[in-house]
Design a protein around this motif. Structure first.
Motif, PDB file in Angstrom:
ATOM      1  N   ALA A 278       0.829  -1.208   0.000  1.00 13.37           N
ATOM      2  CA  ALA A 278       0.000   0.000   0.000  1.00 13.37           C
ATOM      3  C   ALA A 278       0.860   1.252   0.000  1.00 13.37           C
ATOM      4  O   ALA A 278       0.585   2.222  -0.713  1.00 13.37           O
ATOM      5  CB  ALA A 278      -0.936  -0.008   1.213  1.00 13.37           C
ATOM      6  N   GLU A 279       1.933   1.229   0.781  1.00 15.97           N
ATOM      7  CA  GLU A 279       2.789   2.408   0.905  1.00 15.97           C
ATOM      8  C   GLU A 279       3.637   2.642  -0.345  1.00 15.97           C
ATOM      9  O   GLU A 279       3.954   3.788  -0.679  1.00 15.97           O
ATOM     10  CB  GLU A 279       3.673   2.269   2.145  1.00 15.97           C
ATOM     11  N   SER A 280       3.980   1.570  -1.055  1.00 14.29           N
ATOM     12  CA  SER A 280       4.804   1.730  -2.260  1.00 14.29           C
ATOM     13  C   SER A 280       4.035   2.413  -3.383  1.00 14.29           C
ATOM     14  O   SER A 280       4.643   3.010  -4.281  1.00 14.29           O
ATOM     15  CB  SER A 280       5.312   0.372  -2.744  1.00 14.29           C
ATOM     16  N   ALA A 281       2.699   2.331  -3.345  1.00 14.10           N
ATOM     17  CA  ALA A 281       1.878   2.908  -4.410  1.00 14.10           C
ATOM     18  C   ALA A 281       1.224   4.222  -4.011  1.00 14.10           C
ATOM     19  O   ALA A 281       0.518   4.828  -4.817  1.00 14.10           O
ATOM     20  CB  ALA A 281       0.798   1.906  -4.834  1.00 14.10           C
ATOM     21  N   THR A 282       1.441   4.667  -2.774  1.00 14.70           N
ATOM     22  CA  THR A 282       0.800   5.878  -2.273  1.00 14.70           C
ATOM     23  C   THR A 282       1.852   6.778  -1.645  1.00 14.70           C
ATOM     24  O   THR A 282       2.660   6.324  -0.828  1.00 14.70           O
ATOM     25  CB  THR A 282      -0.270   5.528  -1.218  1.00 14.70           C
ATOM     26  N   ALA A 283       1.811   8.041  -1.994  1.00 16.71           N
ATOM     27  CA  ALA A 283       2.838   8.963  -1.510  1.00 16.71           C
ATOM     28  C   ALA A 283       2.805   9.119   0.007  1.00 16.71           C
ATOM     29  O   ALA A 283       3.841   9.170   0.666  1.00 16.71           O
ATOM     30  CB  ALA A 283       2.666  10.330  -2.175  1.00 16.71           C
TER      31      ALA A 283
END
Length: 398
Positions: A278-283
């Motif tokens: 989730a964090e890799s795709a969201t700033a």
């Protein structure tokens, strides 16, 4: 700890004082230790908060974070003090994660939302309304006296929440209009902008009529007395749509993913994988959404997300029979259980689901906790052996 009756100022017991639905501040004592439930509004939780819950489960409980059929989280195997209260360190950790915004209303913050609302499909994004509804519930002292079983449901028009048994809710008709629902009855249409005020008003009206009633269906007219236009009500008889596992096309053209959690029990490697993807795709402010069928939606993912999620032990294939298998707590966690349910679910339950194409639920006593409401195969494990039962749609569940 503030009790619901104290919050209402009545000094008398309310349904919330007598029902056994656990909360963060009111643990339920099970055979393997205490159980607490952490309410998530619409199932949404920031990945940092989910990681904090996982760390708390390891430090204070049995290390597992269980997903519930209301899109909440549950911790087991906890110790309590002489008064039955949870460890102050656990309460502090959950509060620091932003998951305990109100002590007086903690157990009544029960709000379901279509998990994919605002992500893929549906008539409108209901999550902002759900967040505001939560704030308004917590602002009214009398609503702290609702039962911990009282449930609000916001359906974005796809029918997944309308198929549930809720006390008060709405279903979207179009991008600006919703239809009111009270228990098993439909009411009139209203502007989407009026959702929160209407639901809070109807909840307060319920409190004024409820007496000892826990749910709207317990009222003499099963909730019709709460409809502003009572005479136009019609029974609710919706069917729940299925949610396919795997990647989904977002409304904005990006990718989301829906994964299943075997038996609804998250372990630390799975929590870490969900957070990382989730964090890799969201700033910033990455989050996931816990679904009512014990899955997790990751709102934004990269192209290789499914392989990583599958490697962590999460279910990514819609044909995987493990998705159709559920189980009650079983032994040693439940005082009533005659046997362990996990091993049966993992082996025979999966084989039966693959062979029959039916949902399979494993139980270890007659209470049938957690059973699906639809047609399913029940495997009842007892000291004397195993019994199979085909349960029809609408069979009694707890």
């Amino acid at each position: 700890m503030t009790s619901p009756s104290a919050a209402t100022g009545t000094g008398t017991a309310s349904p919330a004082d007598t029902d056994r639905c656990p909360g963060m501040l009111r643990p339920h004592q099970a055979a393997d230790g205490a159980v607490v439930r952490i309410r998530l509004i619409g199932g949404r939780i920031r990945t940092a908060a989910l990681a904090a819950v996982g760390a708390a489960a390891e430090q204070y409980g049995d290390g597992t974070v269980t997903l519930t059929s209301r899109g909440n989280l549950q911790l087991r195997g906890l110790s309590v003090d002489a008064h039955g209260d949870a460890d102050p360190g656990l309460v502090a950790a959950i509060s620091a994660a932003g998951l305990l915004p109100s002590r007086s209303h903690e157990r009544v913050r029960n709000v379901l939302v279509s998990p994919l609302s605002g992500i893929a499909g549906g008539q409108l994004d209901l999550h902002p309304m759900a967040a505001r509804l939560d704030e308004m519930i917590c602002q009214h002292a009398d609503l702290a006296g609702l039962s911990g079983r009282f449930l609000f449901g916001l359906d974005d028009g796809r029918g997944d929440i309308s198929a549930r048994t809720v006390d008060l809710g709405v279903t979207a008709v179009d991008e600006s209009t919703v239809r009111l629902r009270v228990g098993s009855w439909w009411g009139s249409e209203l502007p989407a902008a009026d959702i929160v005020d209407t639901l809070v008003d109807r909840a307060r009206h319920f409190r004024s009529l409820a007496g000892r009633a826990w749910r709207v269906g317990d009222l003499p007219a099963t909730g019709r007395e709460l409809l502003p236009d009572g005479g136009s009500a019609t029974p609710v008889r919706p069917a729940a749509p299925s949610r396919p596992l795997g990647t989904l096309r977002r409304d904005d053209g990006g990718r989301a993913a829906l994964v299943g959690v075997p038996l609804g029990r998250l372990q630390q490697p799975q929590i870490a994988a969900l957070a990382a993807i989730a964090e890799s795709a969201t700033a910033q402010d990455a989050e996931v959404v816990v679904t009512t069928d014990r899955g997790v939606v990751i709102p934004r993912v990269d192209a290789d997300a499914l392989d990583k999620l599958a490697s962590a032990g999460l279910l990514t294939d819609a044909t995987d029979p493990r998705r159709a298998v559920s189980a009650c707590t079983g032994a040693p966690g439940c005082h009533r259980a005659e046997a362990a349910t996990g091993p049966v679910a993992d082996d025979l339950g999966v084989r039966e689901a693959a062979a029959t194409g039916l949902p399979v639920h494993v139980i270890a006593c007659e209470r049938r906790c957690g059973a699906p409401s639809g047609r399913h195969l029940e495997l009842h494990v007892t000291r004397a052996g195993l019994h199979r039962h085909l349960r029809p749609t609408g069979a009694h569940t707890r």
